[in-house]
Design a protein around this motif. Sequence first.
Motif, PDB file in Angstrom:
ATOM      1  N   VAL A 113     -11.162   4.361  19.582  1.00 26.32           N
ATOM      2  CA  VAL A 113      -9.957   5.133  19.248  1.00 26.32           C
ATOM      3  C   VAL A 113      -8.716   4.231  19.371  1.00 26.32           C
ATOM      4  O   VAL A 113      -7.841   4.232  18.491  1.00 26.32           O
ATOM      5  N   VAL A 114      -8.667   3.438  20.447  1.00 27.69           N
ATOM      6  CA  VAL A 114      -7.506   2.569  20.657  1.00 27.69           C
ATOM      7  C   VAL A 114      -7.382   1.527  19.536  1.00 27.69           C
ATOM      8  O   VAL A 114      -6.291   1.262  19.030  1.00 27.69           O
ATOM      9  N   ILE A 115      -8.509   0.957  19.137  1.00 31.49           N
ATOM     10  CA  ILE A 115      -8.471  -0.030  18.042  1.00 31.49           C
ATOM     11  C   ILE A 115      -8.007   0.642  16.749  1.00 31.49           C
ATOM     12  O   ILE A 115      -7.183   0.099  16.004  1.00 31.49           O
ATOM     13  N   PHE A 116      -8.526   1.838  16.477  1.00 31.73           N
ATOM     14  CA  PHE A 116      -8.119   2.543  15.260  1.00 31.73           C
ATOM     15  C   PHE A 116      -6.640   2.912  15.310  1.00 31.73           C
ATOM     16  O   PHE A 116      -5.937   2.844  14.301  1.00 31.73           O
ATOM     17  N   LEU A 117      -6.161   3.309  16.489  1.00 34.81           N
ATOM     18  CA  LEU A 117      -4.732   3.632  16.624  1.00 34.81           C
ATOM     19  C   LEU A 117      -3.870   2.409  16.285  1.00 34.81           C
ATOM     20  O   LEU A 117      -2.851   2.522  15.586  1.00 34.81           O
ATOM     21  N   ALA A 118      -4.310   1.229  16.756  1.00 37.18           N
ATOM     22  CA  ALA A 118      -3.567   0.006  16.428  1.00 37.18           C
ATOM     23  C   ALA A 118      -3.604  -0.244  14.923  1.00 37.18           C
ATOM     24  O   ALA A 118      -2.597  -0.618  14.315  1.00 37.18           O
ATOM     25  N   GLY A 119      -4.771  -0.018  14.315  1.00 39.59           N
ATOM     26  CA  GLY A 119      -4.904  -0.214  12.870  1.00 39.59           C
ATOM     27  C   GLY A 119      -4.003   0.738  12.101  1.00 39.59           C
ATOM     28  O   GLY A 119      -3.351   0.348  11.129  1.00 39.59           O
ATOM     29  N   LEU A 120      -3.964   1.987  12.544  1.00 42.55           N
ATOM     30  CA  LEU A 120      -3.112   2.971  11.867  1.00 42.55           C
ATOM     31  C   LEU A 120      -1.646   2.577  11.986  1.00 42.55           C
ATOM     32  O   LEU A 120      -0.855   2.765  11.056  1.00 42.55           O
ATOM     33  N   ASP A 150       5.555  11.716  -4.462  1.00 39.37           N
ATOM     34  CA  ASP A 150       4.779  12.026  -5.666  1.00 39.37           C
ATOM     35  C   ASP A 150       4.019  13.331  -5.526  1.00 39.37           C
ATOM     36  O   ASP A 150       3.258  13.697  -6.418  1.00 39.37           O
ATOM     37  N   GLY A 151       4.161  14.015  -4.415  1.00 45.42           N
ATOM     38  CA  GLY A 151       3.545  15.317  -4.237  1.00 45.42           C
ATOM     39  C   GLY A 151       2.086  15.277  -3.820  1.00 45.42           C
ATOM     40  O   GLY A 151       1.336  16.230  -4.061  1.00 45.42           O
ATOM     41  N   ALA A 152       1.655  14.176  -3.184  1.00 48.32           N
ATOM     42  CA  ALA A 152       0.260  14.103  -2.746  1.00 48.32           C
ATOM     43  C   ALA A 152       0.036  15.008  -1.533  1.00 48.32           C
ATOM     44  O   ALA A 152       0.922  15.173  -0.701  1.00 48.32           O
ATOM     45  N   SER A 153      -1.161  15.618  -1.462  1.00 49.03           N
ATOM     46  CA  SER A 153      -1.479  16.473  -0.331  1.00 49.03           C
ATOM     47  C   SER A 153      -1.936  15.613   0.849  1.00 49.03           C
ATOM     48  O   SER A 153      -2.250  14.437   0.690  1.00 49.03           O
ATOM     49  N   GLU A 154      -1.978  16.226   2.055  1.00 45.56           N
ATOM     50  CA  GLU A 154      -2.416  15.505   3.244  1.00 45.56           C
ATOM     51  C   GLU A 154      -3.816  14.919   3.052  1.00 45.56           C
ATOM     52  O   GLU A 154      -4.102  13.805   3.453  1.00 45.56           O
ATOM     53  N   ARG A 155      -4.670  15.737   2.417  1.00 43.84           N
ATOM     54  CA  ARG A 155      -6.044  15.295   2.212  1.00 43.84           C
ATOM     55  C   ARG A 155      -6.087  14.084   1.288  1.00 43.84           C
ATOM     56  O   ARG A 155      -6.770  13.103   1.565  1.00 43.84           O
ATOM     57  N   GLN A 156      -5.323  14.156   0.186  1.00 47.39           N
ATOM     58  CA  GLN A 156      -5.282  13.025  -0.745  1.00 47.39           C
ATOM     59  C   GLN A 156      -4.754  11.772  -0.050  1.00 47.39           C
ATOM     60  O   GLN A 156      -5.280  10.675  -0.237  1.00 47.39           O
ATOM     61  N   ILE A 157      -3.724  11.959   0.767  1.00 46.62           N
ATOM     62  CA  ILE A 157      -3.134  10.812   1.461  1.00 46.62           C
ATOM     63  C   ILE A 157      -4.177  10.169   2.371  1.00 46.62           C
ATOM     64  O   ILE A 157      -4.307   8.946   2.409  1.00 46.62           O
ATOM     65  N   PHE A 158      -4.966  11.008   3.067  1.00 48.88           N
ATOM     66  CA  PHE A 158      -5.983  10.442   3.963  1.00 48.88           C
ATOM     67  C   PHE A 158      -7.023   9.632   3.187  1.00 48.88           C
ATOM     68  O   PHE A 158      -7.320   8.493   3.530  1.00 48.88           O
ATOM     69  N   TRP A 159      -7.568  10.233   2.111  1.00 51.07           N
ATOM     70  CA  TRP A 159      -8.671   9.561   1.406  1.00 51.07           C
ATOM     71  C   TRP A 159      -8.197   8.397   0.546  1.00 51.07           C
ATOM     72  O   TRP A 159      -8.904   7.416   0.387  1.00 51.07           O
ATOM     73  N   ARG A 160      -6.987   8.536  -0.044  1.00 50.09           N
ATOM     74  CA  ARG A 160      -6.556   7.527  -1.014  1.00 50.09           C
ATOM     75  C   ARG A 160      -5.688   6.437  -0.393  1.00 50.09           C
ATOM     76  O   ARG A 160      -5.546   5.364  -0.951  1.00 50.09           O
ATOM     77  N   THR A 195      -4.746   6.208   3.624  1.00 43.09           N
ATOM     78  CA  THR A 195      -5.083   5.819   4.991  1.00 43.09           C
ATOM     79  C   THR A 195      -6.424   5.080   5.049  1.00 43.09           C
ATOM     80  O   THR A 195      -6.512   3.975   5.571  1.00 43.09           O
ATOM     81  N   LEU A 196      -7.456   5.716   4.497  1.00 45.80           N
ATOM     82  CA  LEU A 196      -8.798   5.149   4.625  1.00 45.80           C
ATOM     83  C   LEU A 196      -8.912   3.760   3.991  1.00 45.80           C
ATOM     84  O   LEU A 196      -9.406   2.826   4.645  1.00 45.80           O
ATOM     85  N   PRO A 197      -8.473   3.569   2.731  1.00 43.03           N
ATOM     86  CA  PRO A 197      -8.571   2.214   2.158  1.00 43.03           C
ATOM     87  C   PRO A 197      -7.763   1.170   2.923  1.00 43.03           C
ATOM     88  O   PRO A 197      -8.253   0.070   3.157  1.00 43.03           O
ATOM     89  N   LEU A 198      -6.560   1.523   3.338  1.00 46.83           N
ATOM     90  CA  LEU A 198      -5.742   0.535   4.030  1.00 46.83           C
ATOM     91  C   LEU A 198      -6.257   0.264   5.440  1.00 46.83           C
ATOM     92  O   LEU A 198      -5.943  -0.751   6.039  1.00 46.83           O
ATOM     93  N   LEU A 199      -7.055   1.183   5.949  1.00 41.53           N
ATOM     94  CA  LEU A 199      -7.600   1.020   7.296  1.00 41.53           C
ATOM     95  C   LEU A 199      -8.922   0.232   7.275  1.00 41.53           C
ATOM     96  O   LEU A 199      -9.459  -0.107   8.315  1.00 41.53           O
ATOM     97  N   SER A 200      -9.432  -0.056   6.073  1.00 40.00           N
ATOM     98  CA  SER A 200     -10.787  -0.614   5.988  1.00 40.00           C
ATOM     99  C   SER A 200     -10.988  -1.904   6.794  1.00 40.00           C
ATOM    100  O   SER A 200     -12.061  -2.074   7.378  1.00 40.00           O
TER     101      SER A 200
END
Lengths: 322, 291
Positions: free
Chosen positions: A202-209, A223-233, A235-240
């Motif tokens: 969790v701590v490593i992921f928090l640093a990544g976020l 651009d009107g993206a929803s929270e879900r879209q923001i997470f999948w499109r 957060t997740l790719p940039l966190l890879s």
Amino acid sequence: MTRPAASATRRRRNAAENALAYAFILPAMLILLVFHFAGGFAAVGMSLFKWDIVPGAFRGLDNYQTVLVGSRAEEFWHSLSVTLTYTLITVPIEIVLSLVLAYLLFQKMRGRAVYRTLYYLPYITSVIAAGVIFNWLMNPNYGFFNQILELVGIGPQRWLDEPRGLFELMSGGLLAGWAQGPSLALVGVSLFTIWHFIGFQVVIFLAGLGNISTEYYEAARLDGASERQIFWRITLPLLSPTTFFVATIATIGALKAFNQIYVMTNGGPLDTTRTLGYEIFHVFFQQGRIDLGAAMAVLLTIIILLFTLFQFRIAERRVHYG
Amino acid sequence: MASRAGAQRRLGRPAGIPRLRVRTVLKHLTLGAVAVVIAFPFYWMLTTAFKSFFEATTFPPTLFPQEFHFENFATAWGDAPWVGFFRNTFIIAIAVTVGELATSILAAYAFARMNFKGKGVMFMILLASYMIPGEATLIPNFVLVTKVLHIQNTLAVQIIPFLASVFSIFLLRQHFLSIPSELADAATVDGAGHLRFLRSVVLPLSVPVLVTVTLITALGVYDSFQWPLLVTNTDDVRPVQIGMAQFRTEFGAQYHLEMAAATFVIAPVVVVFLFLQRYLIQGVARTGIRG
């Protein structure tokens, strides 16, 4: 480059700096050379000799033959399969859980620090003492886990004493072979492992976020993206890079597993939790076969090194991101 | 900074206020439930430690002790030579931490701020030592200390191999590199040598990272188990974690005493962690060491 008059002084100064620098690194390098660097090569050397409590004749690759296809092949491949099963159970669950928890924790809110502290607590407690607690929780007669099972209408289990497979138990003994799944004992050790390491991840992921620029979020929201879209499109790719990093160190940690096995199951029941780390300990320490233990250790090292190399490349990318 | 905080606040409040409340409540319910699950084993340890043997071994178990048996801790403490175990761990932890800090600071400084012949080669050896996992060096080191150096079953054998750490050197070097070179230039003009620059400029600027290294090292020593298990065999030199494992083997059926012992084995690190977690968590987040 320099004027001739100054170069003699400079050379003298360089010699002095050289001497001082070596005086500075000498203590650390001495210890590292003996106990870390040379040790790695010595393991390879030992694996090429007969060494049954006392050293004997040169045997070339005979020890590897014994381990990979000879008289020790069955236990070696068995323990490797236990190790990989253990890794496959723990690592994906750890990653998904810690990612979700970190994502929830990352947003500003009350009590954030308290949650983070609580989640991190298992990681700082020693594996031995914490393993003893889990043994007690999973006690077949008086354990709390069985109490929970009873509440949901399932009969008591033997947990760390149970060699039968998880799916075998769930299906009432219908399944055979591979389909029986990991022993309930291995599942128990895995539950402990997930509990123990989750806060670290969790701590490593928090640093990544924290490394993801908020501009991406702002732009997406405009651009009107929803929270879900923001997470999948976003957060997740940039966190890879972080996700790969966590996956790799979790995998390496699982491949090395020894302490939790030693204290919780001693490799049993019926060897269903005998990981490679425990097997090496058993062969070289309990049986005195330094040669075969060294050969197994070299093989485990090769597996770990592959993951370490992988981790180094990810770590490099991570530094560039930061 | 202001825009970042603003964005984070917005991140948590996408829509109208009523939806926000539902969301927040759901989030706290999830995080709270996980916190309860994670904290429960500690609760179970503590409550069992206070129960009588009879109460600990009833099924279904009681969620809260019916009566508090404080004497369990004294009994567990008296059943094994804990004073010795803790003393050994304490001596080893102090020696390793102080020694490792000293060797790491000097080496990290040389690699960060000095030019010397063969620096590249030395750095490669450092990297290689970091890459070789403990599993590879375990057996050769065991043979070295038991059959060549003959220092098995001493405190020294639990100290010497750990007097240097590549991880600490890397962590400190990274920090030393970030100290502005103008400071070094000014020190040179003032006629200060490397040792004085290190002592009076670099170290005072590195206190947080030094605390991180100290904590990670000391915690590592406190948790060490496999090496002492292999190279020691009598209680007078064995550390706390071995004591814990032995206690479990000897008093395995006395669950209440086992949990009392686990409590006093775990308590010191929890206390240290609660006070200094900032340094530990920051250090972990920065480096990703799993220990």
